[in-house]
Write a protein that holds these residues in place. Structure first.
Motif, mmCIF file in Angstrom:
data_model
loop_
_atom_site.group_PDB
_atom_site.id
_atom_site.type_symbol
_atom_site.label_atom_id
_atom_site.label_comp_id
_atom_site.label_asym_id
_atom_site.label_seq_id
_atom_site.Cartn_x
_atom_site.Cartn_y
_atom_site.Cartn_z
ATOM 1 N N VAL A 1 0.855 -1.185 0.000
ATOM 2 C CA VAL A 1 0.000 0.000 0.000
ATOM 3 C C VAL A 1 0.890 1.233 0.000
ATOM 4 O O VAL A 1 1.812 1.340 0.818
ATOM 5 C CB VAL A 1 -0.933 0.016 1.234
ATOM 6 N N HIS A 2 0.639 2.150 -0.912
ATOM 7 C CA HIS A 2 1.343 3.431 -0.935
ATOM 8 C C HIS A 2 0.480 4.477 -0.246
ATOM 9 O O HIS A 2 -0.732 4.541 -0.470
ATOM 10 C CB HIS A 2 1.646 3.859 -2.372
ATOM 11 N N VAL A 3 1.112 5.312 0.569
ATOM 12 C CA VAL A 3 0.381 6.301 1.375
ATOM 13 C C VAL A 3 0.947 7.685 1.095
ATOM 14 O O VAL A 3 2.169 7.886 1.142
ATOM 15 C CB VAL A 3 0.475 5.984 2.883
ATOM 16 N N VAL A 4 0.046 8.640 0.826
ATOM 17 C CA VAL A 4 0.460 10.023 0.592
ATOM 18 C C VAL A 4 -0.394 10.957 1.439
ATOM 19 O O VAL A 4 -1.505 10.614 1.853
ATOM 20 C CB VAL A 4 0.337 10.422 -0.899
ATOM 21 N N SER A 5 0.133 12.141 1.683
ATOM 22 C CA SER A 5 -0.613 13.198 2.361
ATOM 23 C C SER A 5 -0.068 14.537 1.900
ATOM 24 O O SER A 5 1.073 14.630 1.434
ATOM 25 C CB SER A 5 -0.487 13.066 3.884
ATOM 26 N N ASP A 6 -0.890 15.578 2.031
ATOM 27 C CA ASP A 6 -0.460 16.938 1.689
ATOM 28 C C ASP A 6 0.006 17.018 0.235
ATOM 29 O O ASP A 6 1.132 17.415 -0.060
ATOM 30 C CB ASP A 6 0.619 17.406 2.671
ATOM 31 N N VAL A 7 -0.899 16.641 -0.629
ATOM 32 C CA VAL A 7 -0.635 16.630 -2.070
ATOM 33 C C VAL A 7 -0.550 18.058 -2.617
ATOM 34 O O VAL A 7 0.289 18.350 -3.469
ATOM 35 C CB VAL A 7 -1.735 15.830 -2.795
ATOM 36 N N HIS A 8 -1.415 18.922 -2.174
ATOM 37 C CA HIS A 8 -1.398 20.350 -2.499
ATOM 38 C C HIS A 8 -1.161 20.623 -3.987
ATOM 39 O O HIS A 8 -0.215 21.305 -4.386
ATOM 40 C CB HIS A 8 -0.360 21.076 -1.647
ATOM 41 N N GLY A 9 -2.046 20.041 -4.790
ATOM 42 C CA GLY A 9 -2.055 20.365 -6.211
ATOM 43 C C GLY A 9 -1.134 19.565 -7.098
ATOM 44 O O GLY A 9 -1.157 19.751 -8.323
ATOM 45 N N CYS B 1 -5.482 5.821 10.219
ATOM 46 C CA CYS B 1 -5.112 6.803 9.204
ATOM 47 C C CYS B 1 -5.823 8.122 9.482
ATOM 48 O O CYS B 1 -7.052 8.156 9.581
ATOM 49 C CB CYS B 1 -5.514 6.311 7.815
ATOM 50 N N SER B 2 -5.070 9.204 9.580
ATOM 51 C CA SER B 2 -5.651 10.522 9.831
ATOM 52 C C SER B 2 -4.851 11.568 9.084
ATOM 53 O O SER B 2 -3.715 11.316 8.664
ATOM 54 C CB SER B 2 -5.657 10.829 11.334
ATOM 55 N N HIS B 3 -5.442 12.746 8.943
ATOM 56 C CA HIS B 3 -4.660 13.829 8.344
ATOM 57 C C HIS B 3 -3.725 14.453 9.367
ATOM 58 O O HIS B 3 -2.544 14.668 9.083
ATOM 59 C CB HIS B 3 -5.574 14.902 7.744
ATOM 60 N N ILE B 4 -4.242 14.763 10.552
ATOM 61 C CA ILE B 4 -3.411 15.386 11.582
ATOM 62 C C ILE B 4 -2.788 14.307 12.473
ATOM 63 O O ILE B 4 -3.288 13.185 12.556
ATOM 64 C CB ILE B 4 -4.211 16.398 12.433
ATOM 65 N N PRO B 5 -1.689 14.633 13.151
ATOM 66 C CA PRO B 5 -1.014 13.643 14.004
ATOM 67 C C PRO B 5 -1.651 13.553 15.376
ATOM 68 O O PRO B 5 -2.444 14.416 15.777
ATOM 69 C CB PRO B 5 0.412 14.208 14.111
ATOM 70 N N PRO B 6 -1.295 12.517 16.133
ATOM 71 C CA PRO B 6 -1.636 12.501 17.557
ATOM 72 C C PRO B 6 -0.904 13.633 18.271
ATOM 73 O O PRO B 6 0.137 14.111 17.808
ATOM 74 C CB PRO B 6 -1.160 11.126 18.029
ATOM 75 N N LEU C 1 -0.805 6.438 10.874
ATOM 76 C CA LEU C 1 -0.256 7.156 9.728
ATOM 77 C C LEU C 1 -0.948 8.510 9.593
ATOM 78 O O LEU C 1 -2.166 8.609 9.765
ATOM 79 C CB LEU C 1 -0.454 6.345 8.447
ATOM 80 N N PHE C 2 -0.195 9.554 9.254
ATOM 81 C CA PHE C 2 -0.743 10.905 9.195
ATOM 82 C C PHE C 2 0.196 11.788 8.387
ATOM 83 O O PHE C 2 1.267 11.364 7.951
ATOM 84 C CB PHE C 2 -0.918 11.477 10.617
ATOM 85 N N GLY C 3 -0.198 13.051 8.195
ATOM 86 C CA GLY C 3 0.629 14.039 7.520
ATOM 87 C C GLY C 3 0.519 15.366 8.241
ATOM 88 O O GLY C 3 0.816 15.473 9.406
ATOM 89 N N HIS C 4 0.103 16.419 7.513
ATOM 90 C CA HIS C 4 -0.239 17.738 8.045
ATOM 91 C C HIS C 4 0.976 18.579 8.429
ATOM 92 O O HIS C 4 1.091 19.726 8.018
ATOM 93 C CB HIS C 4 -1.201 17.608 9.236
#
Length: 253
Positions: free
Chosen positions: A3-11, A178-183, A217-220
């Motif tokens: 599984v590939h995971v991405v976050s904060d693609v921003h265009g 899986c979330s956008h923001i971290p703990p 897993l997260f980004g932000h």
């Protein structure tokens, strides 16, 4: 399974179109829209409307946490413009490119700068949108929590602590959280370039400690103090600022 995971693609639709190569599935943790590019002030919706100079000044004020001055600048620039209509038109253009770039299958949740009400218009068959919901991939249960918590930034998809906690609770026990923001841990929420703490979620942290998923897993946070650390037996991973790297994080099991 891979599984590939991405976050904060921003265009970054061109890199996104390559993100699923070699994977059985793509997971996207949000922030598809590019409103303001902190690295290149000539890019994004704000710069398209008001120019790179105004974008630079706006970034300067926000980075210095002079939020009232930033709001005043923004109000002056938007005077006489139908802000909602202008932003929505720009967001629609970006979403058309970004959702077309998603491979099949993609499992996605919202970031804090996303506009959830528009997603059903652009999500094609093969793209599953989840928020406070779970899905099974390769025998593991993945839980998704979208959006962010309320901040002075006033980004489009910020919710109350109570609403966010309810979405976390709705997941129950999962193998991959899986979330956008971290703990809410300082090592994971501090941005070393912006030199500020972003808002993390205590509800996510409590769920990690109580249910012990294999991964969170997260980004932000684009430039975190720590990209990876353990909380008990859970591996907490910032999957990275995809706009900057163009490279997905890989989970194999």
């Amino acid at each position: 399974m891979r599984v590939h995971v991405v976050s904060d693609v921003h265009g970054s639709h061109e890199a996104l179109a390559r993100a699923g190569e070699g994977a059985d599935a793509l997971v996207c943790l949000g922030d598809l829209v590019l409103f303001l590019d902190y690295a290149d002030h000539s890019r994004g919706i704000f710069a398209d409307l008001f120019g790179a100079g105004n974008a630079s000044r706006y970034v300067e004020l926000r980075t210095a946490r002079r939020f009232e001055e930033a709001h005043e600048l923004s109000a002056r620039l938007w005077a006489g413009i139908d802000r909602g209509a202008a932003v929505e038109e720009a967001v629609r253009r970006q979403y058309a490119e970004l959702f077309a770039a998603f491979p099949t299958p993609t499992y996605a949740t919202y970031g804090n700068v996303d506009v959830p009400r528009l997603w059903p218009e652009f999500a094609r068959p093969g793209t599953t949108v989840l928020d406070g919901q779970t899905v099974e991939l390769g025998g593991l249960r993945f839980g998704f929590v979208g959006g962010g918590l309320r901040t002075p930034m006033r980004t489009p998809y910020e919710v109350s602590d109570e609403e966010y906690a309810a979405k976390v609770e709705a997941l129950g026990e999962v193998d991959v959280l899986c979330s956008h923001i971290p703990p809410a841990l300082p090592e994971l929420t501090y941005d070393v370039v912006a030199r500020r703490f972003e808002r993390g979620s205590t509800a996510l942290l409590e769920a990690i400690r109580a249910t012990r998923p294999k991964y969170a897993l997260f980004g932000h946070v684009h430039q975190p103090l720590e990209r990876r650390m353990r909380v008990g037996t859970t591996e907490c991973v910032n999957v990275g600022h995809f706009r900057a790297t163009g490279t997905p994080w890989v989970l194999e099991f």
